[in-house]
Design a protein around this motif. Sequence first.
Motif, PDB file in Angstrom:
ATOM      1  N   HIS A 195       0.759  -1.028   0.012  1.00 24.86           N
ATOM      2  CA  HIS A 195      -0.019   0.101  -0.020  1.00 24.86           C
ATOM      3  C   HIS A 195       0.893   1.131  -0.083  1.00 24.86           C
ATOM      4  O   HIS A 195       0.523   2.140   0.713  1.00 24.86           O
ATOM      5  CB  HIS A 195      -0.778   0.073   1.221  1.00 24.86           C
ATOM      6  N   SER A 196       1.908   1.250  -0.812  1.00 30.39           N
ATOM      7  CA  SER A 196       2.902   2.291  -0.926  1.00 30.39           C
ATOM      8  C   SER A 196       3.640   2.586   0.202  1.00 30.39           C
ATOM      9  O   SER A 196       4.212   3.764   0.328  1.00 30.39           O
ATOM     10  CB  SER A 196       2.062   3.623  -1.694  1.00 30.39           C
ATOM     11  N   LYS A 197       3.708   1.840   1.203  1.00 31.13           N
ATOM     12  CA  LYS A 197       4.523   1.860   2.387  1.00 31.13           C
ATOM     13  C   LYS A 197       5.821   0.779   2.284  1.00 31.13           C
ATOM     14  O   LYS A 197       5.518  -0.116   1.777  1.00 31.13           O
ATOM     15  CB  LYS A 197       3.627   1.827   3.557  1.00 31.13           C
ATOM     16  N   VAL A 198       6.750   1.341   2.937  1.00 32.56           N
ATOM     17  CA  VAL A 198       7.849   0.170   3.376  1.00 32.56           C
ATOM     18  C   VAL A 198       7.503  -0.421   4.685  1.00 32.56           C
ATOM     19  O   VAL A 198       7.786   0.257   5.550  1.00 32.56           O
ATOM     20  CB  VAL A 198       9.310   0.796   3.370  1.00 32.56           C
ATOM     21  N   THR A 199       7.132  -1.688   4.711  1.00 33.34           N
ATOM     22  CA  THR A 199       6.752  -2.140   5.935  1.00 33.34           C
ATOM     23  C   THR A 199       7.756  -3.109   6.724  1.00 33.34           C
ATOM     24  O   THR A 199       7.812  -3.544   7.866  1.00 33.34           O
ATOM     25  CB  THR A 199       5.553  -2.920   5.535  1.00 33.34           C
ATOM     26  N   HIS A 200       8.812  -3.809   5.676  1.00 33.84           N
ATOM     27  CA  HIS A 200       9.698  -4.512   6.175  1.00 33.84           C
ATOM     28  C   HIS A 200      10.911  -4.668   5.423  1.00 33.84           C
ATOM     29  O   HIS A 200      11.029  -4.366   4.302  1.00 33.84           O
ATOM     30  CB  HIS A 200       9.238  -6.111   6.130  1.00 33.84           C
ATOM     31  N   ILE A 201      12.052  -4.744   6.253  1.00 35.66           N
ATOM     32  CA  ILE A 201      13.315  -5.405   5.229  1.00 35.66           C
ATOM     33  C   ILE A 201      13.732  -6.617   6.086  1.00 35.66           C
ATOM     34  O   ILE A 201      13.788  -6.872   7.178  1.00 35.66           O
ATOM     35  CB  ILE A 201      14.518  -4.542   5.528  1.00 35.66           C
ATOM     36  N   VAL A 202      13.783  -7.788   5.193  1.00 33.51           N
ATOM     37  CA  VAL A 202      14.075  -9.106   5.600  1.00 33.51           C
ATOM     38  C   VAL A 202      15.283  -9.612   5.203  1.00 33.51           C
ATOM     39  O   VAL A 202      15.604  -9.244   3.941  1.00 33.51           O
ATOM     40  CB  VAL A 202      12.741 -10.017   5.321  1.00 33.51           C
ATOM     41  N   GLU A 203      15.835 -10.784   5.615  1.00 35.41           N
ATOM     42  CA  GLU A 203      16.833 -11.243   5.196  1.00 35.41           C
ATOM     43  C   GLU A 203      16.468 -12.885   5.032  1.00 35.41           C
ATOM     44  O   GLU A 203      15.825 -13.468   5.491  1.00 35.41           O
ATOM     45  CB  GLU A 203      18.088 -11.547   6.346  1.00 35.41           C
ATOM     46  N   VAL A 204      16.940 -13.235   3.712  1.00 35.01           N
ATOM     47  CA  VAL A 204      16.794 -14.615   3.308  1.00 35.01           C
ATOM     48  C   VAL A 204      17.534 -15.812   4.090  1.00 35.01           C
ATOM     49  O   VAL A 204      18.661 -15.636   4.245  1.00 35.01           O
ATOM     50  CB  VAL A 204      17.130 -14.827   1.811  1.00 35.01           C
ATOM     51  N   LEU A 205      16.713 -16.699   4.623  1.00 31.41           N
ATOM     52  CA  LEU A 205      17.338 -17.733   5.426  1.00 31.41           C
ATOM     53  C   LEU A 205      17.889 -19.170   4.545  1.00 31.41           C
ATOM     54  O   LEU A 205      18.552 -19.826   5.231  1.00 31.41           O
ATOM     55  CB  LEU A 205      16.817 -18.085   6.609  1.00 31.41           C
ATOM     56  N   ASP A 206      17.091 -19.244   3.730  1.00 38.57           N
ATOM     57  CA  ASP A 206      17.214 -20.629   3.029  1.00 38.57           C
ATOM     58  C   ASP A 206      17.686 -20.332   1.675  1.00 38.57           C
ATOM     59  O   ASP A 206      17.871 -19.419   1.069  1.00 38.57           O
ATOM     60  CB  ASP A 206      15.790 -21.221   2.781  1.00 38.57           C
TER      61      ASP A 206
END
Length: 246
Positions: A158-169
Amino acid sequence: MRVRRVQEVDIPDLSSKLLTARKSSSESLLEICRRLDITPTYWYKLEKAENSTISYDLLKKIDALLSLNLDIRFPEDSEAEKKPEKTMNLSNLKWVKVVTPADDWRSYWAYTSQELTQMKKDGGAVVNNNGVSIFPLGFRQDREDSPAIGDLILLTQHSKVTHIVEVLDEKPEQHGDWFNRYVKVIWWKPEMDWKTLPDRNQVLGFNLVIQSGIFYRFGAFERFNAEWGGRQDAFLKHLTAELEKI
Protein backbone atom coordinates in the motif's frame (compact mmCIF):
# COMPACT_ATOMS: atom_id res chain seq x y z
CA MET A 1 50.15 -7.87 38.88
CA ARG A 2 47.07 -5.74 39.53
CA VAL A 3 46.01 -2.75 37.49
CA ARG A 4 44.24 0.03 39.38
CA ARG A 5 41.93 2.55 37.80
CA VAL A 6 40.66 5.45 39.93
CA GLN A 7 37.71 7.70 39.15
CA GLU A 8 36.09 10.37 41.27
CA VAL A 9 32.68 11.98 41.18
CA ASP A 10 31.31 14.80 43.35
CA ILE A 11 28.15 14.22 45.41
CA PRO A 12 26.84 17.55 46.73
CA ASP A 13 25.75 17.66 50.40
CA LEU A 14 26.87 14.09 51.04
CA SER A 15 27.98 14.97 54.58
CA SER A 16 24.56 16.37 55.50
CA LYS A 17 22.87 13.34 53.95
CA LEU A 18 24.99 11.07 56.14
CA LEU A 19 24.05 13.07 59.23
CA THR A 20 20.33 12.97 58.41
CA ALA A 21 20.43 9.25 57.63
CA ARG A 22 22.26 8.45 60.87
CA LYS A 23 19.80 10.45 63.00
CA SER A 24 16.85 8.81 61.22
CA SER A 25 18.21 5.33 61.82
CA SER A 26 16.90 3.18 64.65
CA GLU A 27 20.43 1.92 65.24
CA SER A 28 23.02 3.64 67.39
CA LEU A 29 26.17 5.20 65.98
CA LEU A 30 28.26 2.45 67.56
CA GLU A 31 26.16 -0.26 65.91
CA ILE A 32 26.31 1.51 62.54
CA CYS A 33 30.09 1.80 62.75
CA ARG A 34 30.43 -1.81 63.88
CA ARG A 35 28.48 -3.03 60.87
CA LEU A 36 30.50 -0.80 58.54
CA ASP A 37 33.79 -1.77 60.19
CA ILE A 38 34.81 1.86 60.78
CA THR A 39 35.41 3.97 63.92
CA PRO A 40 32.96 6.58 65.26
CA THR A 41 35.73 9.16 64.85
CA TYR A 42 35.94 8.43 61.13
CA TRP A 43 32.15 8.66 60.83
CA TYR A 44 32.08 12.08 62.50
CA LYS A 45 34.74 13.28 60.08
CA LEU A 46 32.47 12.20 57.21
CA GLU A 47 29.50 14.04 58.70
CA LYS A 48 31.57 17.21 59.15
CA ALA A 49 33.10 16.94 55.66
CA GLU A 50 36.58 16.85 57.17
CA ASN A 51 37.47 14.02 54.79
CA SER A 52 37.47 15.11 51.15
CA THR A 53 36.94 11.58 49.78
CA ILE A 54 35.21 8.34 50.68
CA SER A 55 35.71 4.97 49.03
CA TYR A 56 32.99 3.79 46.67
CA ASP A 57 32.77 0.40 48.39
CA LEU A 58 32.20 1.99 51.80
CA LEU A 59 29.60 4.36 50.41
CA LYS A 60 27.73 1.43 48.88
CA LYS A 61 27.67 -0.26 52.29
CA ILE A 62 26.35 2.93 53.92
CA ASP A 63 23.75 3.28 51.18
CA ALA A 64 22.57 -0.29 51.71
CA LEU A 65 22.48 0.10 55.51
CA LEU A 66 20.89 3.54 55.81
CA SER A 67 18.99 3.77 52.49
CA LEU A 68 20.58 6.95 51.18
CA ASN A 69 19.16 6.26 47.70
CA LEU A 70 22.20 7.71 45.97
CA ASP A 71 22.25 7.62 42.17
CA ILE A 72 26.00 7.56 41.64
CA ARG A 73 27.14 7.89 38.03
CA PHE A 74 30.76 7.95 36.98
CA PRO A 75 31.83 9.72 33.75
CA GLU A 76 32.29 6.46 31.85
CA ASP A 77 28.71 5.44 32.74
CA SER A 78 27.34 8.63 31.21
CA GLU A 79 29.46 8.18 28.10
CA ALA A 80 28.20 4.63 27.69
CA GLU A 81 24.61 5.89 27.75
CA LYS A 82 25.41 8.39 25.00
CA LYS A 83 26.81 5.79 22.63
CA PRO A 84 24.50 5.51 19.63
CA GLU A 85 22.95 2.24 18.60
CA LYS A 86 24.66 0.38 15.82
CA THR A 87 23.55 1.48 12.37
CA MET A 88 21.74 -1.13 10.31
CA ASN A 89 23.92 -2.94 7.81
CA LEU A 90 21.97 -2.87 4.54
CA SER A 91 24.91 -3.74 2.30
CA ASN A 92 23.15 -6.92 1.11
CA LEU A 93 19.92 -5.12 0.17
CA LYS A 94 19.42 -6.04 -3.49
CA TRP A 95 15.74 -6.85 -3.88
CA VAL A 96 12.31 -5.32 -3.54
CA LYS A 97 8.93 -7.03 -3.51
CA VAL A 98 5.43 -5.64 -3.32
CA VAL A 99 3.02 -7.52 -1.06
CA THR A 100 -0.67 -7.29 -1.92
CA PRO A 101 -3.10 -9.05 0.44
CA ALA A 102 -6.20 -10.35 -1.34
CA ASP A 103 -9.37 -8.29 -1.08
CA ASP A 104 -10.99 -10.99 1.04
CA TRP A 105 -7.94 -11.43 3.30
CA ARG A 106 -8.55 -11.10 7.03
CA SER A 107 -6.19 -8.15 7.38
CA TYR A 108 -5.43 -5.01 5.39
CA TRP A 109 -1.71 -5.60 5.96
CA ALA A 110 0.29 -8.80 5.53
CA TYR A 111 2.98 -10.02 7.92
CA THR A 112 2.04 -7.80 10.86
CA SER A 113 2.96 -9.10 14.30
CA GLN A 114 -0.68 -10.12 14.79
CA GLU A 115 -0.71 -11.89 11.42
CA LEU A 116 2.47 -13.81 12.25
CA THR A 117 0.95 -14.91 15.55
CA GLN A 118 -2.15 -16.13 13.72
CA MET A 119 -0.04 -17.91 11.09
CA LYS A 120 1.74 -19.74 13.91
CA LYS A 121 -1.60 -20.71 15.49
CA ASP A 122 -2.70 -22.03 12.10
CA GLY A 123 0.29 -24.38 12.07
CA GLY A 124 2.73 -22.27 10.07
CA ALA A 125 6.47 -22.50 10.68
CA VAL A 126 6.68 -19.04 12.23
CA VAL A 127 8.80 -17.54 15.00
CA ASN A 128 7.58 -14.29 16.53
CA ASN A 129 8.86 -13.72 20.05
CA ASN A 130 11.75 -12.22 22.03
CA GLY A 131 12.46 -9.73 19.25
CA VAL A 132 12.93 -12.41 16.59
CA SER A 133 10.47 -12.76 13.70
CA ILE A 134 10.87 -15.46 11.03
CA PHE A 135 8.19 -16.42 8.54
CA PRO A 136 7.65 -17.95 5.07
CA LEU A 137 7.41 -15.15 2.51
CA GLY A 138 4.99 -16.17 -0.23
CA PHE A 139 5.29 -15.43 -3.95
CA ARG A 140 3.71 -16.70 -7.16
CA GLN A 141 6.59 -17.30 -9.57
CA ASP A 142 9.98 -18.92 -9.11
CA ARG A 143 12.66 -17.57 -11.41
CA GLU A 144 16.29 -18.48 -11.98
CA ASP A 145 17.36 -15.00 -10.90
CA SER A 146 16.11 -14.96 -7.32
CA PRO A 147 17.45 -13.93 -3.90
CA ALA A 148 20.33 -15.92 -2.46
CA ILE A 149 20.76 -16.87 1.16
CA GLY A 150 21.82 -13.78 3.12
CA ASP A 151 20.32 -11.31 0.64
CA LEU A 152 18.03 -8.59 1.97
CA ILE A 153 14.59 -7.86 0.51
CA LEU A 154 12.59 -4.68 1.01
CA LEU A 155 8.84 -5.35 1.28
CA THR A 156 6.32 -2.69 0.34
CA GLN A 157 2.55 -2.68 0.83
CA HIS A 158 0.00 0.00 0.00
CA SER A 159 2.81 2.39 -1.02
CA LYS A 160 4.58 1.96 2.34
CA VAL A 161 7.87 0.28 3.26
CA THR A 162 6.82 -2.24 5.92
CA HIS A 163 9.73 -4.67 6.26
CA ILE A 164 13.31 -5.39 5.38
CA VAL A 165 13.97 -9.11 5.64
CA GLU A 166 16.96 -11.43 5.29
CA VAL A 167 16.70 -14.65 3.27
CA LEU A 168 17.50 -17.70 5.40
CA ASP A 169 17.12 -20.62 2.98
CA GLU A 170 18.96 -21.60 -0.20
CA LYS A 171 15.95 -22.28 -2.41
CA PRO A 172 12.16 -21.90 -2.29
CA GLU A 173 9.60 -24.43 -1.15
CA GLN A 174 6.57 -24.98 -3.36
CA HIS A 175 3.07 -25.33 -1.93
CA GLY A 176 0.51 -25.67 -4.69
CA ASP A 177 0.57 -22.52 -6.81
CA TRP A 178 2.71 -20.67 -4.27
CA PHE A 179 6.39 -20.66 -3.36
CA ASN A 180 7.91 -19.71 0.00
CA ARG A 181 11.26 -18.31 1.10
CA TYR A 182 11.97 -18.27 4.81
CA VAL A 183 13.02 -14.81 5.93
CA LYS A 184 13.99 -13.04 9.13
CA VAL A 185 12.84 -9.49 9.83
CA ILE A 186 15.72 -7.07 10.36
CA TRP A 187 13.65 -3.86 10.20
CA TRP A 188 9.98 -3.11 10.81
CA LYS A 189 7.76 -1.07 13.11
CA PRO A 190 5.26 -3.62 14.46
CA GLU A 191 3.93 -1.27 17.14
CA MET A 192 2.97 1.49 14.67
CA ASP A 193 -0.16 2.04 12.63
CA TRP A 194 1.37 1.33 9.23
CA LYS A 195 -0.99 3.78 7.56
CA THR A 196 1.06 6.52 9.24
CA LEU A 197 4.35 5.32 7.74
CA PRO A 198 5.90 7.73 5.22
CA ASP A 199 5.34 7.20 1.51
CA ARG A 200 7.73 4.64 0.06
CA ASN A 201 8.98 7.00 -2.66
CA GLN A 202 10.17 9.40 0.02
CA VAL A 203 11.92 6.57 1.86
CA LEU A 204 13.50 5.14 -1.31
CA GLY A 205 14.41 8.44 -2.91
CA PHE A 206 12.88 7.54 -6.28
CA ASN A 207 9.44 6.85 -7.73
CA LEU A 208 8.92 3.08 -7.56
CA VAL A 209 6.39 1.55 -9.94
CA ILE A 210 6.21 -2.19 -9.29
CA GLN A 211 3.95 -5.17 -9.92
CA SER A 212 3.12 -7.80 -7.33
CA GLY A 213 4.13 -11.43 -7.19
CA ILE A 214 7.88 -11.56 -7.88
CA PHE A 215 11.19 -10.23 -6.61
CA TYR A 216 12.86 -7.37 -8.49
CA ARG A 217 16.42 -6.18 -8.29
CA PHE A 218 16.64 -2.46 -7.63
CA GLY A 219 18.79 -2.13 -10.73
CA ALA A 220 15.86 -3.33 -12.87
CA PHE A 221 14.09 0.03 -12.45
CA GLU A 222 14.99 2.87 -14.81
CA ARG A 223 14.02 5.48 -12.25
CA PHE A 224 16.30 3.90 -9.66
CA ASN A 225 19.19 3.96 -12.13
CA ALA A 226 18.42 7.56 -13.09
CA GLU A 227 18.52 8.66 -9.44
CA TRP A 228 21.01 6.27 -7.85
CA GLY A 229 22.72 4.38 -10.69
CA GLY A 230 26.34 3.68 -9.80
CA ARG A 231 25.84 5.15 -6.32
CA GLN A 232 24.68 2.16 -4.29
CA ASP A 233 26.41 3.43 -1.15
CA ALA A 234 24.62 6.77 -1.43
CA PHE A 235 21.27 5.02 -1.88
CA LEU A 236 21.80 2.82 1.18
CA LYS A 237 22.91 5.82 3.23
CA HIS A 238 19.75 7.70 2.22
CA LEU A 239 17.53 4.69 2.93
CA THR A 240 19.11 4.06 6.34
CA ALA A 241 18.66 7.71 7.33
CA GLU A 242 15.00 7.66 6.28
CA LEU A 243 14.28 4.44 8.19
CA GLU A 244 15.97 5.77 11.32
CA LYS A 245 13.62 8.77 11.26
CA ILE A 246 10.58 6.52 11.62
